[in-house]
Design an enzyme around this catalytic site. Structure first.
Site, PDB file in Angstrom:
ATOM      1  N   ARG A 100     -22.056 -14.500 -22.733  1.00 42.01           N
ATOM      2  CA  ARG A 100     -23.379 -15.125 -22.857  1.00 42.01           C
ATOM      3  C   ARG A 100     -24.185 -15.021 -21.568  1.00 42.01           C
ATOM      4  NH1 ARG A 100     -21.437 -20.658 -25.644  1.00 42.01           N
ATOM      5  NH2 ARG A 100     -19.535 -20.102 -24.498  1.00 42.01           N
ATOM      6  N   LYS A 196     -35.974 -22.344 -33.692  1.00 40.95           N
ATOM      7  CA  LYS A 196     -35.557 -23.475 -32.853  1.00 40.95           C
ATOM      8  C   LYS A 196     -36.050 -23.287 -31.429  1.00 40.95           C
ATOM      9  CE  LYS A 196     -31.349 -21.574 -31.042  1.00 40.95           C
ATOM     10  NZ  LYS A 196     -30.105 -21.842 -30.385  1.00 40.95           N
ATOM     11  N   THR A 227     -20.539 -25.878 -28.628  1.00 39.24           N
ATOM     12  CA  THR A 227     -20.586 -27.334 -28.798  1.00 39.24           C
ATOM     13  C   THR A 227     -21.038 -27.729 -30.199  1.00 39.24           C
ATOM     14  OG1 THR A 227     -22.844 -27.418 -27.947  1.00 39.24           O
ATOM     15  CG2 THR A 227     -21.052 -27.694 -26.343  1.00 39.24           C
TER      16      THR A 227
END
Length: 315
Positions: A100, A196, A227
């Site tokens: 990432r 989003k 998460t």
């Protein structure tokens, strides 16, 4: 396995021993003998307990939690294999940690995905086999061959077996549209997108749904669930917008921090994951269905060893 001159040796380190044993079983071979120990100060020591001189060696190791321990284990193993005169050192990383961090998100950030590629090459890796990189362009960080396998066919086969009706495949963000489209094509379903905004790391706010989801069975797909903030907010938004059922799936179940609690309390009916990352017992909840990537990886290893095309596995 074949009449190849050089033997295939398969080793596994500590990140996902269960998957490694499954792969060895599918291939009909034994895992190579090696020991990983710690000095009193925590330094890692690896001893290869059989000759690998002139052999084509494959090492299975995901760089999952604890990421740095598993990465260091892998680098030390590569060095040990190189010094023991392995012919080739092929790294099988079902999960590529640090993926990432593939670009500079802000000034003075590192590009750690590139650093990991450099470390693997410098240590002596000949080739990397990996699964669903967070950013496909990470393949370009390597100057050695890299085989980038896909988890979508495994996920698609599972959902086909459930014979769900009125499916819509949903990407939880704009960056995952290509992945969602691949699953949608296999399921012959339309796609929708969650628009989003992320105000800070690991915090996502659902803004809008692009596409028709009312009255449909929604399947959210992502490469990594960490998460679970993004995926659970998306699932709840889909339910509020009229989706009759919400499923979610991913290749890499990192599931850190509050992930399990969030999944349990969300509108997700079922979370389908692969075993690219080993799940500890406390994360094995009824909502989570685990699929194995062992046949895919076993076939990739066999094809690389036998100098056959791997591209048939990418489709």
């Amino acid at each position: 396995m074949s009449d190849c001159q050089h033997q295939l040796k398969l080793f596994a380190l500590n990140s996902n021993m269960k998957l490694a044993k499954e792969i060895a079983e599918v291939m009909g071979i034994e895992l190579g003998k090696c020991s990983v120990s710690r000095f009193s100060d925590g330094e890692i020591q690896i001893n290869i307990e059989e000759s690998i001189r002139g052999d084509d060696v494959f090492v299975i190791q995901s760089t999952s939690v604890p990421v740095n321990e598993h990465l260091m284990e892998l680098l030390i193993m590569i060095d040990a294999l190189k010094r023991a005169s392995a012919r080739t050192i092929n790294i099988v990383m079902p999960y590529y940690g640090y993926a990432r961090q593939d670009r500079k998100a802000r000034s003075r950030n590192p590009i750690t995905a590139k650093l990991v590629a450099n470390l693997l090459e410098t240590a002596g890796a000949s080739r990397v086999i990996t699964l669903d990189l967070h950013a496909p362009q990470i393949q370009g960080f390597f100057d050695i061959p890299i085989d980038h396998l896909m988890g979508v066919p495994i996920l698609a086969d599972y959902f086909k077996s459930k014979q769900l009706e009125d499916i819509v495949v949903v990407s939880p963000d704009h960056g995952g549209v290509t992945r969602a489209r691949k699953l949608a094509d296999r399921l012959k379903a339309p796609i929708a997108i969650i628009d989003k905004r992320r105000p800070k790391p690991n915090v996502a706010e659902v803004m809008n749904i692009v596409g028709q989801v009312a009255g449909k069975t929604a399947i959210l797909i992502d490469d990594i669930i960490d998460t679970a903030g993004t995926i659970t907010l998306a699932a709840n938004a889909l339910a509020e917008s009229g989706a009759k059922e919400v499923y979610a799936c991913c290749t890499h179940p990192v599931l850190s921090g509050p992930a399990i609690e969030r999944i349990q309390s969300s509108k997700i009916k079922e979370l389908v994951v692969t075993n690219s990352i080993a799940l500890p017992e406390e994360k094995k909840i009824d909502k989570i269905v685990k699929l194995s990537v062992r046949p895919l990886i076993a076939e990739a290893i066999t094809r690389v060893y036998e100098m056959k095309s791997v591209s048939v596995l990418f489709d």
